[in-house]
Scaffold this motif. Structure first.
Motif, PDB file in Angstrom:
ATOM      1  N   GLY A 221       0.813  -1.208   0.000  1.00 49.58           N
ATOM      2  CA  GLY A 221       0.000   0.000   0.000  1.00 49.58           C
ATOM      3  C   GLY A 221       0.848   1.259   0.000  1.00 49.58           C
ATOM      4  O   GLY A 221       0.583   2.210  -0.749  1.00 49.58           O
ATOM      5  N   LEU A 222       1.885   1.277   0.842  1.00 48.34           N
ATOM      6  CA  LEU A 222       2.764   2.440   0.905  1.00 48.34           C
ATOM      7  C   LEU A 222       3.511   2.630  -0.415  1.00 48.34           C
ATOM      8  O   LEU A 222       3.668   3.762  -0.898  1.00 48.34           O
ATOM      9  CB  LEU A 222       3.754   2.281   2.057  1.00 48.34           C
ATOM     10  CG  LEU A 222       4.722   3.445   2.280  1.00 48.34           C
ATOM     11  CD1 LEU A 222       3.956   4.723   2.577  1.00 48.34           C
ATOM     12  CD2 LEU A 222       5.690   3.134   3.421  1.00 48.34           C
ATOM     13  N   THR A 223       3.975   1.542  -1.011  1.00 52.60           N
ATOM     14  CA  THR A 223       4.686   1.642  -2.285  1.00 52.60           C
ATOM     15  C   THR A 223       3.800   2.245  -3.367  1.00 52.60           C
ATOM     16  O   THR A 223       4.223   3.135  -4.112  1.00 52.60           O
ATOM     17  CB  THR A 223       5.179   0.259  -2.739  1.00 52.60           C
ATOM     18  OG1 THR A 223       6.045  -0.284  -1.746  1.00 52.60           O
ATOM     19  CG2 THR A 223       5.939   0.362  -4.052  1.00 52.60           C
ATOM     20  N   MET A 224       2.562   1.756  -3.471  1.00 54.61           N
ATOM     21  CA  MET A 224       1.649   2.284  -4.482  1.00 54.61           C
ATOM     22  C   MET A 224       1.339   3.757  -4.225  1.00 54.61           C
ATOM     23  O   MET A 224       1.226   4.561  -5.163  1.00 54.61           O
ATOM     24  CB  MET A 224       0.361   1.468  -4.502  1.00 54.61           C
ATOM     25  CG  MET A 224       0.542   0.039  -4.994  1.00 54.61           C
ATOM     26  SD  MET A 224       1.252  -0.046  -6.656  1.00 54.61           S
ATOM     27  CE  MET A 224      -0.037   0.778  -7.596  1.00 54.61           C
ATOM     28  N   MET A 225       1.212   4.126  -2.949  1.00 54.30           N
ATOM     29  CA  MET A 225       0.977   5.534  -2.629  1.00 54.30           C
ATOM     30  C   MET A 225       2.159   6.399  -3.060  1.00 54.30           C
ATOM     31  O   MET A 225       1.986   7.487  -3.627  1.00 54.30           O
ATOM     32  CB  MET A 225       0.740   5.696  -1.122  1.00 54.30           C
ATOM     33  CG  MET A 225      -0.602   5.193  -0.643  1.00 54.30           C
ATOM     34  SD  MET A 225      -0.794   5.450   1.143  1.00 54.30           S
ATOM     35  CE  MET A 225      -2.481   4.889   1.378  1.00 54.30           C
ATOM     36  N   MET A 226       3.360   5.920  -2.799  1.00 55.85           N
ATOM     37  CA  MET A 226       4.560   6.678  -3.176  1.00 55.85           C
ATOM     38  C   MET A 226       4.666   6.817  -4.690  1.00 55.85           C
ATOM     39  O   MET A 226       5.075   7.863  -5.207  1.00 55.85           O
ATOM     40  CB  MET A 226       5.798   6.006  -2.599  1.00 55.85           C
ATOM     41  CG  MET A 226       5.848   6.021  -1.077  1.00 55.85           C
ATOM     42  SD  MET A 226       7.176   5.016  -0.367  1.00 55.85           S
ATOM     43  CE  MET A 226       8.588   6.045  -0.732  1.00 55.85           C
ATOM     44  N   LEU A 227       4.297   5.772  -5.411  1.00 55.36           N
ATOM     45  CA  LEU A 227       4.305   5.852  -6.876  1.00 55.36           C
ATOM     46  C   LEU A 227       3.273   6.863  -7.373  1.00 55.36           C
ATOM     47  O   LEU A 227       3.534   7.627  -8.310  1.00 55.36           O
ATOM     48  CB  LEU A 227       4.022   4.483  -7.487  1.00 55.36           C
ATOM     49  CG  LEU A 227       5.162   3.468  -7.475  1.00 55.36           C
ATOM     50  CD1 LEU A 227       4.699   2.151  -8.091  1.00 55.36           C
ATOM     51  CD2 LEU A 227       6.370   3.992  -8.230  1.00 55.36           C
ATOM     52  N   MET A 228       2.102   6.861  -6.734  1.00 58.20           N
ATOM     53  CA  MET A 228       1.066   7.815  -7.133  1.00 58.20           C
ATOM     54  C   MET A 228       1.511   9.252  -6.878  1.00 58.20           C
ATOM     55  O   MET A 228       1.300  10.133  -7.707  1.00 58.20           O
ATOM     56  CB  MET A 228      -0.231   7.521  -6.389  1.00 58.20           C
ATOM     57  CG  MET A 228      -0.915   6.234  -6.815  1.00 58.20           C
ATOM     58  SD  MET A 228      -2.535   6.002  -6.033  1.00 58.20           S
ATOM     59  CE  MET A 228      -3.473   7.311  -6.835  1.00 58.20           C
ATOM     60  N   VAL A 229       2.146   9.478  -5.741  1.00 60.20           N
ATOM     61  CA  VAL A 229       2.633  10.830  -5.438  1.00 60.20           C
ATOM     62  C   VAL A 229       3.699  11.242  -6.452  1.00 60.20           C
ATOM     63  O   VAL A 229       3.705  12.372  -6.947  1.00 60.20           O
ATOM     64  CB  VAL A 229       3.192  10.887  -4.005  1.00 60.20           C
ATOM     65  CG1 VAL A 229       3.914  12.213  -3.763  1.00 60.20           C
ATOM     66  CG2 VAL A 229       2.066  10.715  -2.990  1.00 60.20           C
ATOM     67  N   ALA A 240       3.336  -0.016 -15.480  1.00 59.09           N
ATOM     68  CA  ALA A 240       4.426  -0.334 -14.569  1.00 59.09           C
ATOM     69  C   ALA A 240       3.930  -0.746 -13.195  1.00 59.09           C
ATOM     70  O   ALA A 240       4.656  -1.409 -12.436  1.00 59.09           O
ATOM     71  CB  ALA A 240       5.369   0.869 -14.434  1.00 59.09           C
ATOM     72  N   THR A 241       2.684  -0.370 -12.846  1.00 52.59           N
ATOM     73  CA  THR A 241       2.191  -0.664 -11.506  1.00 52.59           C
ATOM     74  C   THR A 241       1.867  -2.143 -11.318  1.00 52.59           C
ATOM     75  O   THR A 241       1.843  -2.628 -10.197  1.00 52.59           O
ATOM     76  CB  THR A 241       0.933   0.171 -11.192  1.00 52.59           C
ATOM     77  OG1 THR A 241      -0.107  -0.165 -12.125  1.00 52.59           O
ATOM     78  CG2 THR A 241       1.236   1.658 -11.330  1.00 52.59           C
ATOM     79  N   GLY A 242       1.611  -2.861 -12.414  1.00 52.32           N
ATOM     80  CA  GLY A 242       1.264  -4.278 -12.299  1.00 52.32           C
ATOM     81  C   GLY A 242       2.369  -5.093 -11.674  1.00 52.32           C
ATOM     82  O   GLY A 242       2.154  -5.869 -10.736  1.00 52.32           O
ATOM     83  N   LEU A 315      12.311   0.702 -11.520  1.00 53.34           N
ATOM     84  CA  LEU A 315      12.417   1.571 -10.348  1.00 53.34           C
ATOM     85  C   LEU A 315      11.249   1.338  -9.387  1.00 53.34           C
ATOM     86  O   LEU A 315      11.426   1.354  -8.164  1.00 53.34           O
ATOM     87  CB  LEU A 315      12.456   3.038 -10.792  1.00 53.34           C
ATOM     88  CG  LEU A 315      13.703   3.464 -11.577  1.00 53.34           C
ATOM     89  CD1 LEU A 315      13.600   4.921 -11.999  1.00 53.34           C
ATOM     90  CD2 LEU A 315      14.973   3.240 -10.749  1.00 53.34           C
ATOM     91  N   GLY A 316      10.052   1.132  -9.949  1.00 54.41           N
ATOM     92  CA  GLY A 316       8.905   0.847  -9.097  1.00 54.41           C
ATOM     93  C   GLY A 316       9.076  -0.453  -8.342  1.00 54.41           C
ATOM     94  O   GLY A 316       8.771  -0.545  -7.145  1.00 54.41           O
ATOM     95  N   ALA A 317       9.571  -1.474  -9.038  1.00 54.08           N
ATOM     96  CA  ALA A 317       9.819  -2.766  -8.387  1.00 54.08           C
ATOM     97  C   ALA A 317      10.892  -2.636  -7.318  1.00 54.08           C
ATOM     98  O   ALA A 317      10.795  -3.238  -6.244  1.00 54.08           O
ATOM     99  CB  ALA A 317      10.219  -3.803  -9.427  1.00 54.08           C
ATOM    100  N   ALA A 318      11.931  -1.854  -7.602  1.00 53.46           N
ATOM    101  CA  ALA A 318      12.995  -1.645  -6.618  1.00 53.46           C
ATOM    102  C   ALA A 318      12.454  -0.957  -5.376  1.00 53.46           C
ATOM    103  O   ALA A 318      12.819  -1.306  -4.239  1.00 53.46           O
ATOM    104  CB  ALA A 318      14.123  -0.807  -7.232  1.00 53.46           C
ATOM    105  N   LEU A 319      11.579   0.023  -5.579  1.00 56.06           N
ATOM    106  CA  LEU A 319      10.960   0.709  -4.436  1.00 56.06           C
ATOM    107  C   LEU A 319      10.140  -0.269  -3.612  1.00 56.06           C
ATOM    108  O   LEU A 319      10.184  -0.253  -2.368  1.00 56.06           O
ATOM    109  CB  LEU A 319      10.080   1.855  -4.933  1.00 56.06           C
ATOM    110  CG  LEU A 319       9.318   2.639  -3.857  1.00 56.06           C
ATOM    111  CD1 LEU A 319      10.288   3.327  -2.908  1.00 56.06           C
ATOM    112  CD2 LEU A 319       8.379   3.672  -4.516  1.00 56.06           C
ATOM    113  N   ALA A 320       9.391  -1.151  -4.288  1.00 59.04           N
ATOM    114  CA  ALA A 320       8.577  -2.141  -3.577  1.00 59.04           C
ATOM    115  C   ALA A 320       9.450  -3.064  -2.741  1.00 59.04           C
ATOM    116  O   ALA A 320       9.114  -3.389  -1.593  1.00 59.04           O
ATOM    117  CB  ALA A 320       7.758  -2.956  -4.581  1.00 59.04           C
TER     118      ALA A 320
END
Length: 742
Positions: A221-229, A240-242, A315-320
């Protein structure tokens, strides 16, 4: 490192409410930013720096009205009748009237019977009605942003189509609102559900099974929020969110599973619970850090490809993964501190061997003993299975078909009535630069294109300029656009040759002080393949090279990283083979419509699977090395590794496979294929390579597996992944170790 992690785990356990509060505050902050910024994910696909990318950039700059139109919904409704559309005038008129009544329709007068349009304007006949009069196209333009399409928009259209099809009239639709995606959630819920069941079996207790789920939800949840921001400040593609969801859920639960399992082992050794949490984080947490680091390196290295979408995925996967590591190191011990002595209650009596025992040989221990007794047959059988699975890879085809299943029928009708190339049009842009006149260069380009083979209706090819006079936009234009429809399919060699032939006109166009570029999906696919081919070897070198160096530091061995890397090659080739068999060859009928593998799947899968492969290598083999360093023989250490790690690693692999496989329920082709491929890859790598082949080869090598050359041993930093420095903290009565607690 283990000492620092010990202190972090003990701190989080003792200051549980502060740590939990900090995570809650961070989530609240992200939620507030989302509400305030209202960010949106992008849906466009760009290839900057390529010929196709330049063409699309020039189109956006010089034809802004056309570009703006392309951001709005334009749905193609296809009508077909075997006895001819002119026999169904009344039905089609009722259909067009209903379509004109859809929300936000911008030009209802253009929604008309294709037969009527063809009769009124013969010049448009070939664009709306097939030669035999059996298939027609109706364009429905709506003032709906493609990025904001809702499932309700699609449902409204489908309701109209369903109401007016029948009695010999077939009605289908593609593009536009058909691209609206369901909100989803089924895959995530199913993944968490399976994970919960597996963890109940793994722990034999309800509360312990809930803890990884809680941290998994928080992490993802936090990762998806950070990506949205971040989407408010940079381009973040929705596609990329998948992979972020898939990978985030899997690693969050897996890492938590390892920490909680080790905490139970340390609690059974006695001492203060806070010290047990510290030892769990100092031992299993160290493995989590290096496993996460390996995955992060693998996915961040995707940046070397130079494709924005794949970079964003990486980058999104790395953040997750980073968030998953941080929750495992801090939030897990904090929650363990909050639940206290209730962590492993109530116990479920019919689940046996939930805790490792030195007196009971579980199935995992028996399997480990069988492997070390006769390792060679296990190696040969395991590799034979992977080689057999890899055979179909020779038929692997790559493409970028993002068509949803409910658009296939419409696409087939369009192909039948208007040719295979209708879905692969080429956008040719001729640009003369500042204050230039593009007319001569554009006329020359059109004449040359008309003479090329494989051009559909070459006599209709013309150019339109960006002049300021709406009545005559070609006058004074410095940029021209030419729409070229191939006769062959977008993925065919003929279409590729046509595109390259048009690009081959560049020297002649440049001689007229202009430039020519080819864009469109077909051109993008060609340039994408070229970039992927060029980047594959450097990417593999970066990922494998860096990860290999990390693994040398983790295992203080050359053989173990080498065996693990070679095993990865077998597992990833087998994954490509099975994925090709299912998605391209239609094996087992798991999908309704066969298609090529996504063009970026191989290189992305290499990165992610290599990272995940090293995860299980670290979790299982570090325990074997830990026992070897504490006096066990090489074979006994391998068996001990199975005793303490087989159940947990098996549970973690099943969870990861289930999470990935659940994404096959997604309506997006990208998520389906990625989910399937990742699930198969984890199965092959975790159960065949990491659980069978690697331990078997280590068994054959004996003590040689755990050594480094003397000169290299002096250079490699001792990361103490096994947690030797914290192994007895809090459980020893010696004064020296009591002092270390302070």
């Amino acid at each position: 490192m283990s000492s620092a992690l010990f202190r972090l785990g003990r701190f989080s356990f003792r200051h549980k409410w502060w740590v939990i509060g900090a995570w809650v505050a961070l989530i609240a902050l992200m939620a507030g930013l989302i509400l305030g910024l209202n960010p949106k994910f992008a849906k466009d696909f760009e290839l900057p720096g390529t010929d196709a990318g330049i063409a699309m950039e020039q189109m956006e700059a010089e034809f802004p009205a056309l570009t703006e139109q392309q951001t709005k919904s334009r749905t193609t409704v296809v009508v077909a009748a075997q006895d001819g559309l002119d026999k169904h005038t009344e039905q089609i008129d009722a259909l067009t009237k209903a379509l004109a009544g859809l929300p936000e329709v911008t030009d209802p007068q253009q929604i008309a019977d294709p037969v009527t349009v063809a009769q009124a304007d013969p010049a448009l006949a070939s664009q709306v009605l097939s030669d035999n009069g059996r298939i027609g196209l109706i364009t429905v333009s709506q003032d709906l942003d493609l990025m904001d399409l809702k499932p309700a928009d699609k449902k409204a259209l489908l309701d109209v189509i369903e109401e007016h099809r029948g009695d010999g009239l077939q009605v289908e639709a593609t593009s536009g609102v058909m691209q609206a995606m369901d909100s989803g959630g089924t895959a995530e819920i199913l993944g968490f559900g399976v994970a919960f069941v597996v963890m109940i079996v793994a722990f034999g207790a309800l509360i312990a099974a809930f803890i990884p789920l809680v941290t998994g939800i928080v992490g993802v949840g936090l990762t998806m929020m950070m990506l949205m921001v971040s989407a408010s400040f940079m381009t973040v593609n929705q596609t990329a969110t998948g992979i972020v969801l898939m990978l985030g859920i899997a690693v969050s639960i897996d890492y938590a599973l390892f920490i909680v399992s080790r905490y139970r082992t340390e609690r059974n050794r006695g001492g203060d619970p806070a010290d047990a949490a510290g030892r769990a984080v100092g031992t299993a947490g160290t493995a989590v850090v290096f496993a996460g680091l390996t995955v992060i390196i693998a996915v961040v290295a995707l940046m070397v490809i130079g494709i924005p979408l794949i970079t964003q995925m990486g980058l999104g996967a790395a953040l997750a993964v980073l968030v998953a590591v941080l929750t495992a190191l801090t939030l897990i011990p904090a929650i363990l501190g909050a639940v206290g002595r209730f962590a492993f209650v109530p116990r479920i009596p019919w689940i046996k061997h939930a805790e490792a025992s030195e007196d009971v040989d579980t199935l995992g221990v028996k399997f480990g003993k069988a492997i070390v007794a006769k390792p060679l047959p296990f190696i040969l059988v395991g590799l034979a299975i992977l080689v057999a699975a890899a055979v179909p890879v020779k038929g692997m085809e790559l493409g970028l078909d993002m068509t949803a299943d409910d658009e296939i029928a419409a696409q087939e009708l369009v192909k039948e009535g208007f040719g295979e190339g209708i879905n692969g049009q080429l956008f040719v842009v001729v640009h003369a630069g500042d204050d230039g006149d593009v007319a001569a260069a554009a006329d020359s380009a059109v004449a040359d294109i008309k003479g090329l083979p494989d051009v559909y209706q070459p006599e209709t090819v013309t150019w339109i300029g960006n002049g300021t006079d709406p009545q005559n936009p070609n006058a004074g234009a410095d940029t021209a656009m030419i729409l070229v429809t191939p006769e062959s399919s977008p993925a065919s060699t003929q279409t590729h040759d046509l595109m390259e032939s048009i690009r081959g006109f560049a020297p002649a166009i440049e001689a007229q002080n202009a430039e020519i570029h080819v864009g469109g999906q077909t051109a993008i696919m060609s340039d994408l393949s070229a970039k992927l081919d060029k980047a594959l070897i450097p990417y593999i070198a970066v990922v494998v090279g860096l990860a290999f160096l990390i693994m040398i530091g983790v295992f203080r061995s050359l053989w173990v990283p080498l065996i693990g890397t070679l095993g990865f090659v077998f597992s990833v080739l087998a994954t490509f083979g099975i994925t090709t068999l299912v998605f391209t060859d239609g094996w087992l009928g798991l999908i309704d419509h066969t298609q090529p593998l996504l063009s970026f799947l191989p290189i992305f899968l290499v990165g992610v699977v290599f990272g995940l492969a090293m995860d299980y290598q670290v979790f299982l083999v570090t325990r074997m090395r830990e026992e070897f360093l504490h006096g066990m023989s090489p074979k006994d250490a391998i068996v001990a590794g199975y005793r303490h790690g087989a159940r947990v690693v098996t549970s973690a692999a099943i969870i990861m496979i289930s999470v990935f496989a659940a994404f096959m329920l997604s309506p997006e082709t990208t998520n389906k294929m990625l989910g399937f491929a990742l699930a198969v890859a984890v199965f092959f790598d975790a159960f065949i390579i990491r659980m069978i082949v690697v331990p078997a080869v280590i068994s054959m090598l004996g003590e040689k597996a755990w050594g480094l050359p003397r000169w290299l041993d002096k250079l490699v930093i001792n990361f103490d992944v096994e947690g030797s420095a914290v192994r007895h903290r809090g459980v020893s009565s010696s004064a020296e170790e009591q002092v270390s607690l302070t």
